[in-house]
Structures are given as C-alpha cells and as structure tokens.
Design a protein around this motif. Sequence first.
Motif, mmCIF file in Angstrom:
data_model
loop_
_atom_site.group_PDB
_atom_site.id
_atom_site.type_symbol
_atom_site.label_atom_id
_atom_site.label_comp_id
_atom_site.label_asym_id
_atom_site.label_seq_id
_atom_site.Cartn_x
_atom_site.Cartn_y
_atom_site.Cartn_z
ATOM 1 N N UNK A 43 11.797 5.990 6.745
ATOM 2 C CA UNK A 43 11.021 5.383 7.890
ATOM 3 C C UNK A 43 11.227 3.900 7.916
ATOM 4 N N UNK A 44 12.217 3.637 7.405
ATOM 5 C CA UNK A 44 12.810 2.009 7.451
ATOM 6 C C UNK A 44 12.989 1.825 8.957
ATOM 7 N N UNK A 45 13.041 0.387 9.464
ATOM 8 C CA UNK A 45 13.330 0.060 10.636
ATOM 9 C C UNK A 45 14.605 -0.069 10.762
ATOM 10 N N UNK A 81 0.747 -1.294 0.032
ATOM 11 C CA UNK A 81 0.018 -0.222 0.023
ATOM 12 C C UNK A 81 0.748 1.269 -0.020
ATOM 13 N N UNK A 82 0.593 1.907 1.178
ATOM 14 C CA UNK A 82 1.440 3.361 1.222
ATOM 15 C C UNK A 82 2.378 3.400 2.527
ATOM 16 N N UNK A 83 3.378 3.697 2.565
ATOM 17 C CA UNK A 83 4.155 4.032 3.908
ATOM 18 C C UNK A 83 3.231 4.760 4.791
ATOM 19 N N UNK A 84 2.853 4.379 5.870
ATOM 20 C CA UNK A 84 2.094 5.227 6.846
ATOM 21 C C UNK A 84 2.677 5.753 7.939
ATOM 22 N N UNK A 85 4.116 5.714 8.171
ATOM 23 C CA UNK A 85 4.635 6.105 9.237
ATOM 24 C C UNK A 85 5.198 7.659 9.271
ATOM 25 N N UNK A 86 4.759 8.365 8.375
ATOM 26 C CA UNK A 86 4.702 9.806 8.391
ATOM 27 C C UNK A 86 3.702 10.108 7.272
ATOM 28 N N UNK A 87 3.230 11.387 7.485
ATOM 29 C CA UNK A 87 2.333 12.004 6.541
ATOM 30 C C UNK A 87 2.186 13.708 6.725
ATOM 31 N N UNK A 107 11.847 10.859 -0.422
ATOM 32 C CA UNK A 107 12.598 10.238 0.736
ATOM 33 C C UNK A 107 12.777 11.391 1.838
ATOM 34 N N UNK A 108 12.720 10.940 3.144
ATOM 35 C CA UNK A 108 12.804 11.640 4.281
ATOM 36 C C UNK A 108 14.097 10.871 5.387
ATOM 37 N N UNK A 109 14.386 12.057 6.048
ATOM 38 C CA UNK A 109 15.535 11.425 6.733
ATOM 39 C C UNK A 109 15.198 11.111 8.039
ATOM 40 N N UNK A 110 14.709 9.839 8.128
ATOM 41 C CA UNK A 110 14.081 9.313 9.317
ATOM 42 C C UNK A 110 14.111 7.935 9.406
ATOM 43 N N UNK A 111 14.078 7.278 10.494
ATOM 44 C CA UNK A 111 13.916 5.856 10.594
ATOM 45 C C UNK A 111 13.478 5.217 11.771
ATOM 46 N N UNK A 112 12.631 4.272 11.925
ATOM 47 C CA UNK A 112 11.961 3.905 12.993
ATOM 48 C C UNK A 112 12.731 2.767 14.020
ATOM 49 N N UNK A 113 13.030 3.466 15.048
ATOM 50 C CA UNK A 113 13.981 2.882 16.009
ATOM 51 C C UNK A 113 13.188 1.668 16.484
#
Length: 448
Positions: A342-344, A254-260, A309-315
């Motif tokens: 938003x990658x792990x 679907x769509x990455x939902x870790x930020x919007x 692309x955004x400069x964050x990841x999910x710890x």
Amino acid sequence: MLKILKKSMYFLRRWASDLDWRLLLLILTPLSLLVFVSLSSFAINPYNLFSSFNPLKSFLSPQTPQSSLPFVTPPPPSSPIPSPNPRESAEQMKRRKRKEELDRSKIAICLVGGARRFELTGPSIIDKVLKVYNKADLFLHSPLDKDAFKFSLLKVAPRLASVRIFKPKPLPETEAQLRVLTSSNSPNGIQGLIQYFNLVEGCITMIKEYQVQNNFTYDWIVRTRVDGYWSAPLGPENFKPRRYLVPPGSSFGGLNDRLGIGDLNTSTVALSRLSLIPQLDAAGLRRLNSETAFKSQLIIQGVSHFARRLPFCIVSDRKYSYPPMRFGVPVASLSSPGPLSGAKCRPCKPVCSGPCVADVMGTLYKGWSWTDWSNGTLQLCDAHGDWEKGWEKIFDRVAGKKLAAVRKRVSVLKLTECVNNLEEMKRRTVNWDAPPAGDICKLGLDRN
C-alpha cells in the motif's frame, strides 16, 4: 473342451492296448478329476481357466485372447486412489486447502474511493483480487467525478452485488469529530477525513443491506481502495478468523488503513469509521489522523489485528519532496519487486535502487511513512513533480500486454461505448444506485 477330451481318450485307447487295465485306471482317475475341476472353474469364471494358477494353462492355449471368450464382459477397472502431488510442499498443500475452504465461504469485496487512475488499477484489481475469489460479491462505493466513467471496466467482474456512485456534498462536522480528529497532513482538512470515513463506512452499510435483502451473512469482508495497483494475487493466508489484517508500513503513528480483511465481526468494527468517533471522544482521545483513529477504534473494541505484506501500492498523482526526510513520504516505482503493502507509487524510471535505497530509507522514521525495503524490494521515484513524459510506456512494460491494452482502450473510449458498458454493468448488478450512464460518461468524456 470336447475336442481336448476326445484327443485325450484317443491317446488313452492307444496306450490301453499296451498297458494293463489296472494301470489305465490309475491314469484315468486323476485325469478325470483334473478335467472336472477345470470345467467347474470355467463355469464359475471363464477367466480362471487361464489364470496363472490353472494347471491346464500351458497345456490348453496360453495365447488365447480374451476376445475369443464369447459373452463375457470384463470387470470394470477400479478407480485409482488419488495420491498427493509429490512436488507439492506441506506449505503449498496448506495454502491450496485454505483456498478451497475460502471458495466455499461467502466473501464480500468492497472498493472505495475516486476513480482517478482506475484505467491502470482497475484491471489489476479484477485479475488479482476479484477473479481469484470469483464467487465473492463486489460492492463499489465511490463519489461521482470526471473519472467515474472508468468504472465501466467493472462490467467484466465475476459478481456485482451493489454499486453506489453518489454526488458528493459537504458533511456536517460534529463537536466530537472536531475534538478527536486533526486536519494535519489531510489534503482537505477534517472534512476530507470525514468524507473518507463516510466512504469506508458506506461499505458495511451496503453489505448489511444486501445481507438482509438476501437473508444470509458474509463470512469475510475485504475492503480496499480503487486506486490500488496489484502486482500479484491476494493470497488465502491473509484471511484469519477473529483477527483483522492490515498492511505494514505507511502507518503514520497508527495502522495502515489502505486495505483490511476480516470476518464479519472484526470488519464491522474496522469499517465503522464515523460511528465509533463518539467512543473515541469518550475515551479522551484527541488530534487523531486517519491511521491513529483506526488503530484506536480497534483497541477500544477489543479487535486483534496482525500485519502482513501485500502485493499492492496506491497509484498517486500527488507530489512529494525527494529525497524524503525523516517524516517524508517515499514514492515507489511501479516496477519495484515488492510487495509494497500500500505504499504510494507511480510509473517512473527509478532514480534510486540497490544500496541507494538503504541510504534514503535509513533517514525515515519507521513508525511514520516507512516502507519495507529489504532484499531489494523497493525502487524509488523522484515524485517532486508531475508524472514524467513517457510514463505510459513504463506502465505498459511493467503491467504487461493485457493491462496495457485496457489502458489504451480507455484512452480512446467513445461516449456511446462508455454508456453501453455502464448499462451492461447495471444489468449485471443486483443493487444499482448511481446517476444515469449518460451523465456519468459525459462528465469525463467530451468526445463524440
């Protein structure tokens, strides 16, 4: 001036004895006219006497300083016309103007999720998001757990609008939800999805209440997770009217939902995760995970989206097999150049970088948990076990002294200090809906 005239007349009298009176008249007439013009010019503007066009300039006193002219105030200097920075490119100028425009806008930034590793992620969110847009209002929606005391770090956030820390309880599962959603790949089944949807939708609920309370509307809403570690600032190019931003990768069909990020209208649709399930049900959609449900609700409501692309990841503390296979989840090292979108991730010594990354990522299905790895932006961890021994030093080296100091401070935080920090945060917050500070701190701190 009188001295000059007297001297002139003295020389003329000496010459007159030897000259015919008619010759004297020829000399005296233009000289008198010249003196008259000079005196008239001096009366109008004393500085004209010494201008480059004054015929008496060299004859009189070319070295006379301005300070010798009494009672004369020099004209004020004209303001210089600002010129563009020659080193600023057209793209930089566009970015700067866009940032200035956003600084004049009303922005709401909503953080959702459990605190978990907030001592690692929180300071990066404050520096790279909240302080970048320091006129934005912060909203926090989070369940109460043993890590909630870490939210006391937000006492230094520029603007605190609304905080809700609630005691979680099971939510009813409707027939529509059971038809539309799937428990596959959800750690807590459909209940876990509903809890997450409730967290996200709580953002728009809190924001709408705040708008009514203060009689205005927001231009933009940023929704992100509290477990996101930011390695660089959130840029102004990510705000586009009538289009909703999502990070690429980690889309799981679907769509990455870790930020919007979107304006008020697009964000209202994007954040209405529970309210729009009946419409997904009416459209006959079935067995959707969080990401496919998110994409479907945007499509049904006609909301255009774009990926950047955004400069964050999910710890994450979760364990994932290594190497990841076709539908596996790659876990990035926090030291990866990124942007990780938003990658792990976790702080680790990378076990795979350079050409190795291409070999591993080449086996993954791009429409699933795939993460952009081009140009050496990704380094991989072996995340099949717990965080490795010495991860603290790895984090401190990557994050820098400032964030490392916060991590160390939280690790030795005393109960009294925690309570004081939360009370200060409460005083700075317009709307506060949370258990007493002492209860929040005691839940996570058993030190005196």
